[in-house]
Scaffold this motif. Structure first.
Motif, PDB file in Angstrom:
ATOM      1  N   MET A   1       0.851  -1.190   0.000  1.00  0.00           N
ATOM      2  CA  MET A   1       0.000   0.000   0.000  1.00  0.00           C
ATOM      3  C   MET A   1       0.887   1.241   0.000  1.00  0.00           C
ATOM      4  O   MET A   1       1.876   1.308   0.721  1.00  0.00           O
ATOM      5  CB  MET A   1      -0.896   0.003   1.237  1.00  0.00           C
ATOM      6  N   HIS A   4       0.864   7.538   2.981  1.00  0.00           N
ATOM      7  CA  HIS A   4      -0.321   8.392   3.026  1.00  0.00           C
ATOM      8  C   HIS A   4      -0.211   9.584   2.092  1.00  0.00           C
ATOM      9  O   HIS A   4      -1.173   9.962   1.423  1.00  0.00           O
ATOM     10  CB  HIS A   4      -0.562   8.859   4.463  1.00  0.00           C
ATOM     11  N   ALA A   7      -0.908   8.503  -1.343  1.00  0.00           N
ATOM     12  CA  ALA A   7      -2.296   8.071  -1.508  1.00  0.00           C
ATOM     13  C   ALA A   7      -3.254   9.238  -1.603  1.00  0.00           C
ATOM     14  O   ALA A   7      -4.324   9.119  -2.206  1.00  0.00           O
ATOM     15  CB  ALA A   7      -2.698   7.147  -0.359  1.00  0.00           C
ATOM     16  N   MET A  33     -10.053   6.318   5.746  1.00  0.00           N
ATOM     17  CA  MET A  33     -10.155   5.186   4.830  1.00  0.00           C
ATOM     18  C   MET A  33     -11.537   4.566   4.940  1.00  0.00           C
ATOM     19  O   MET A  33     -12.122   4.506   6.027  1.00  0.00           O
ATOM     20  CB  MET A  33      -9.070   4.157   5.130  1.00  0.00           C
ATOM     21  N   LYS A  84      -9.227   8.066  -3.336  1.00  0.00           N
ATOM     22  CA  LYS A  84      -8.249   7.375  -4.166  1.00  0.00           C
ATOM     23  C   LYS A  84      -8.217   5.900  -3.762  1.00  0.00           C
ATOM     24  O   LYS A  84      -8.169   5.571  -2.576  1.00  0.00           O
ATOM     25  CB  LYS A  84      -6.869   8.000  -4.004  1.00  0.00           C
ATOM     26  N   VAL A  86      -6.795   2.589  -2.804  1.00  0.00           N
ATOM     27  CA  VAL A  86      -5.511   2.144  -2.267  1.00  0.00           C
ATOM     28  C   VAL A  86      -5.375   0.626  -2.288  1.00  0.00           C
ATOM     29  O   VAL A  86      -4.265   0.105  -2.376  1.00  0.00           O
ATOM     30  CB  VAL A  86      -5.258   2.686  -0.845  1.00  0.00           C
ATOM     31  N   THR A  87      -6.487  -0.094  -2.190  1.00  0.00           N
ATOM     32  CA  THR A  87      -6.446  -1.540  -2.397  1.00  0.00           C
ATOM     33  C   THR A  87      -7.705  -1.956  -3.156  1.00  0.00           C
ATOM     34  O   THR A  87      -8.758  -1.334  -3.031  1.00  0.00           O
ATOM     35  CB  THR A  87      -6.382  -2.337  -1.074  1.00  0.00           C
TER      36      THR A  87
END
Length: 238
Positions: A1, A4, A7, A33, A84, A86-87
């Motif tokens: 990941m 921050h 991200a 998140m 955005k 992230v996973t």
């Protein structure tokens, strides 16, 4: 990941055009998140487009409740959060689990008429500002915010350890305010008010006021685990 900062950084060529993911009752704040479970074909298509381009999905909040969610174009609150990816996990049944991190506050300026199955809009990004120093010292506001948040937390080891970790990190006040606001179970209207406020001192003072009101309502020794949302949050169904 990614870290921050990566991200939450918007692409250099970001032009203000976003894909909208409207949900009832959900408000994403910057830096927080949010897990999502996507199953509707239009939102799976939206995710595919995001993954192929800028990785951005903008969370919007429906003005109505669940009864409006099935309408073709239900009314949206203009305050939105650009998120955005992230996973991302594609599941065997064709659905997707996604984790978004809030990147920026934004305001819908106009919706776009496009052939895409999902809604798109132009937005104005609202960057954080600190305003007049006379509104309060950021260090004093930070201390007061953390003091009030600590009073609301249940006296259980895992939560208190999380607070100690938070205290050990010198987060920017704007980020800290958003993370605490996301964690506490405020109303949708309250969270939308915080999302609409880019001035950090004002946002922090408002959050402190609401924390005090919550504590006064509960009694200083009556905080319960139910006052704090699960973190990381559970997946939201589209």
């Amino acid at each position: 990941m990614p870290d921050h900062d990566d991200a939450t950084r918007l692409p250099d060529d970001f032009d203000g055009r976003v894909r909208l993911f409207p949900l009832p009752g959900l408000v994403l704040l910057p830096h927080a998140m949010q897990g999502l479970h996507l199953f509707e074909p239009r939102y799976c298509a939206m995710l595919e487009r995001a993954l192929a381009t800028d990785g951005l999905i903008t969370m919007a909040t429906l003005c109505g409740g669940l009864e409006d969610a099935a309408l073709p174009s239900p009314t949206l609150h203009p305050q939105v959060c650009i998120g955005k990816v992230v996973t991302h996990t594609a599941l065997p049944d064709g659905t997707h689990n996604v984790v978004l991190v809030g990147a920026r506050r934004a305001l819908i300026t106009r919706e776009l008429d496009t052939p895409a199955p999902f809604r798109e809009a132009e937005v104005a990004v609202l960057n954080d500002g600190y305003g007049d120093p006379a509104e309060g010292s950021t260090s004093e506001l930070r201390g007061e915010l953390l003091d009030q948040f600590a009073l609301l937390l249940p006296k259980v080891m895992i939560v208190q350890e999380g607070l100690r970790n938070l205290l050990s990190i010198e987060l920017e006040l704007g980020m800290l305010t958003d993370l605490i606001a996301h964690t506490v179970d405020f109303s949708m209207e309250q969270k939308l008010t915080l999302l609409a406020e880019p001035m950090v001192r004002r946002r922090t003072k408002l959050l402190i006021q609401w924390l005090r009101e919550r504590i006064d309502h509960l009694g200083r020794d009556a905080a319960s685990p139910g006052e704090i949302e699960d973190f990381p949050p559970r997946f939201s169904e589209n």
